[in-house]
Design a protein around this motif. Sequence first.
Motif, PDB file in Angstrom:
ATOM      1  N   GLY A   1     130.971  83.553  57.977  1.00  0.00           N
ATOM      2  CA  GLY A   1     130.450  83.741  59.313  1.00  0.00           C
ATOM      3  C   GLY A   1     131.130  82.842  60.328  1.00  0.00           C
ATOM      4  O   GLY A   1     131.906  81.965  59.981  1.00  0.00           O
TER       5      GLY A   1
ATOM      6  N   GLY B   1     131.886  79.902  62.743  1.00  0.00           N
ATOM      7  CA  GLY B   1     131.592  78.473  62.688  1.00  0.00           C
ATOM      8  C   GLY B   1     131.669  77.893  61.291  1.00  0.00           C
ATOM      9  O   GLY B   1     131.695  76.689  61.119  1.00  0.00           O
ATOM     10  N   GLU B   2     131.738  78.750  60.313  1.00  0.00           N
ATOM     11  CA  GLU B   2     131.813  78.236  58.939  1.00  0.00           C
ATOM     12  C   GLU B   2     133.271  77.976  58.572  1.00  0.00           C
ATOM     13  O   GLU B   2     134.156  78.769  58.889  1.00  0.00           O
ATOM     14  CB  GLU B   2     131.225  79.280  57.997  1.00  0.00           C
ATOM     15  CG  GLU B   2     131.140  78.806  56.559  1.00  0.00           C
ATOM     16  CD  GLU B   2     130.551  79.886  55.666  1.00  0.00           C
ATOM     17  OE1 GLU B   2     130.597  79.733  54.447  1.00  0.00           O
ATOM     18  OE2 GLU B   2     130.034  80.877  56.214  1.00  0.00           O
TER      19      GLU B   2
ATOM     20  N   ARG C   1     136.362  78.234  56.779  1.00  0.00           N
ATOM     21  CA  ARG C   1     136.853  79.192  55.790  1.00  0.00           C
ATOM     22  C   ARG C   1     138.265  78.811  55.416  1.00  0.00           C
ATOM     23  O   ARG C   1     139.187  78.937  56.203  1.00  0.00           O
ATOM     24  CB  ARG C   1     136.826  80.585  56.404  1.00  0.00           C
ATOM     25  CG  ARG C   1     137.334  81.662  55.475  1.00  0.00           C
ATOM     26  CD  ARG C   1     137.457  82.968  56.231  1.00  0.00           C
ATOM     27  NE  ARG C   1     138.078  83.969  55.405  1.00  0.00           N
ATOM     28  CZ  ARG C   1     138.560  85.106  55.896  1.00  0.00           C
ATOM     29  NH1 ARG C   1     138.500  85.346  57.172  1.00  0.00           N
ATOM     30  NH2 ARG C   1     139.112  85.966  55.093  1.00  0.00           N
ATOM     31  N   LEU C   2     138.422  78.321  54.234  1.00  0.00           N
ATOM     32  CA  LEU C   2     139.736  77.863  53.810  1.00  0.00           C
ATOM     33  C   LEU C   2     140.198  78.635  52.596  1.00  0.00           C
ATOM     34  O   LEU C   2     139.607  78.545  51.521  1.00  0.00           O
ATOM     35  CB  LEU C   2     139.708  76.362  53.501  1.00  0.00           C
ATOM     36  CG  LEU C   2     139.344  75.467  54.684  1.00  0.00           C
ATOM     37  CD1 LEU C   2     139.300  74.015  54.246  1.00  0.00           C
ATOM     38  CD2 LEU C   2     140.313  75.647  55.825  1.00  0.00           C
TER      39      LEU C   2
ATOM     40  N   GLY D   1     135.902  81.867  62.199  1.00  0.00           N
ATOM     41  CA  GLY D   1     135.740  80.560  61.567  1.00  0.00           C
ATOM     42  C   GLY D   1     137.054  79.806  61.450  1.00  0.00           C
ATOM     43  O   GLY D   1     138.132  80.401  61.513  1.00  0.00           O
ATOM     44  N   PRO D   2     136.975  78.479  61.290  1.00  0.00           N
ATOM     45  CA  PRO D   2     138.191  77.661  61.187  1.00  0.00           C
ATOM     46  C   PRO D   2     139.009  77.993  59.945  1.00  0.00           C
ATOM     47  O   PRO D   2     138.454  78.347  58.903  1.00  0.00           O
ATOM     48  CB  PRO D   2     137.647  76.225  61.090  1.00  0.00           C
ATOM     49  CG  PRO D   2     136.241  76.298  61.549  1.00  0.00           C
ATOM     50  CD  PRO D   2     135.745  77.660  61.209  1.00  0.00           C
ATOM     51  N   LYS D   3     140.319  77.870  60.100  1.00  0.00           N
ATOM     52  CA  LYS D   3     141.227  78.111  58.958  1.00  0.00           C
ATOM     53  C   LYS D   3     142.451  77.221  59.086  1.00  0.00           C
ATOM     54  O   LYS D   3     142.886  76.907  60.196  1.00  0.00           O
ATOM     55  CB  LYS D   3     141.696  79.567  58.936  1.00  0.00           C
ATOM     56  CG  LYS D   3     140.601  80.590  58.742  1.00  0.00           C
ATOM     57  CD  LYS D   3     141.170  81.993  58.765  1.00  0.00           C
ATOM     58  CE  LYS D   3     140.051  83.007  58.833  1.00  0.00           C
ATOM     59  NZ  LYS D   3     139.386  83.025  60.152  1.00  0.00           N
TER      60      LYS D   3
ATOM     61  N   TYR E   1     142.124  74.721  61.936  1.00  0.00           N
ATOM     62  CA  TYR E   1     142.006  74.884  63.387  1.00  0.00           C
ATOM     63  C   TYR E   1     140.815  75.769  63.667  1.00  0.00           C
ATOM     64  O   TYR E   1     140.484  76.652  62.883  1.00  0.00           O
ATOM     65  CB  TYR E   1     143.273  75.533  63.960  1.00  0.00           C
ATOM     66  CG  TYR E   1     144.472  74.620  63.877  1.00  0.00           C
ATOM     67  CD1 TYR E   1     144.801  73.775  64.921  1.00  0.00           C
ATOM     68  CD2 TYR E   1     145.265  74.588  62.722  1.00  0.00           C
ATOM     69  CE1 TYR E   1     145.888  72.919  64.836  1.00  0.00           C
ATOM     70  CE2 TYR E   1     146.343  73.741  62.622  1.00  0.00           C
ATOM     71  CZ  TYR E   1     146.654  72.905  63.684  1.00  0.00           C
ATOM     72  OH  TYR E   1     147.716  72.062  63.593  1.00  0.00           O
TER      73      TYR E   1
END
Lengths: 323, 100
Positions: free
Chosen positions: A6, A8-9, A11-12, B17-19, B66
Amino acid sequence: MTRQHGVGELRLEPAPHDGSGRSAGPGRRPWPAGLLAVYPAGWRARYGGELELLISDLHDGGRNPVPMALDLLRGAAIAWLSIRRGSAMPERTRNALITVLWSWVGFAVTAAWFGHDLGIYPSRSAARQIALAHPAVPDAVNVLVAVGVVGLAVTAVAAVAFAFEAARYARKHQHNSTFGLMAVPPVVAVAWIAGLQVITNGSGTGGSVSTGRLTLELLWFLLGLAGIAGSTQAIAAIVARTEFSPTTWRIGAAAAAAISAAMLVGTGATIVWGLAIRSTQAHPGSAAGWLVVTAILSVTTARAVIALIGSRRHTATPDPAVA
Amino acid sequence: MDFTEPVVLVLTSLADGPKHGYALAKDIETFAGIKLGPGTLYGALSRLEDRGWIEALPAEDRRRPYQITAAGADSLATHLVIAQQVAATGLLRLDLRPAR
């Protein structure tokens, strides 16, 4: 298309290898990563580490290295062009500071070494003659000492600001080699001074011992010069690889301006003082020493001033991409 | 700032979302079918960061994630609405229906 996370989460995507920066598979850096060297130093300092990891990840994920290499070359060209247009990267300030640093070190070493000769030449009686004939001309050696004191004080202030931020940046980005580079100047200074004390405390009687000691002193002197050059290169490498805040750049620019101004004064005083000697004394002797000193001081000063003016012109030019 | 394709792709990828770099490259490959090169991807990231449309988060194992900023999200939304209108108009004039 599926969304697994979602807004703001964090995500890597799992990377193909661990976070050590080294490929876990082949165990070496893929060759396109070598092209990072063609990127501007400031850009590399900010994004180089991350980009190198991405190149390794993509390489380990099966991406063809040739298109990657071409893409990196294109990216480097764009990065350089954005600098020419005046992007946020203070590349010219960085290069100017490194140039001023090298020039200042060259100037200081020359002034310290040859300035000693200027201090004992001419004789006291001749110096009195010069002082009477040209009361407004100060002794070059006194001016050079003042320049040295001012330059070292300014360098020390700037060094504290730069070292503090370089350490913070290195810790944040895990650039441990920066700490190694920071250790070079103090370690070299301590080792050299300790060695000098051993040499000067050593006893020497008889011709053969004296010759050996003279050779050792000369060798130690040359090692000292190499140490100064190595320490300067270490500092330049830190400046080249670290992203500093605008405040620190301003401190560096102000320090460079003050040092360049002091160098101008020192060079001017040396030239005027030499001319005063030659106009006062009937047989002033060889001008070779004075000419050598003047030439080195002039070249180093000119390099520093030109680099500084170049960076200021660049700063004053509005960015056409923004305007 | 020009909305070049890499800029739109990166902002769109960060919209959920950040990545970090590799996650961005894989996500863009998944939703757009485009393999962004590392130089192109980081060129877009540097321009977006300069502009304040994305911001870097603390690095994890040297990989720096980021995230899109509010200004970046607004700019992307504005651009996508216009792009949608252009796409709809183009498809209509080509006598094609927009894909649902």
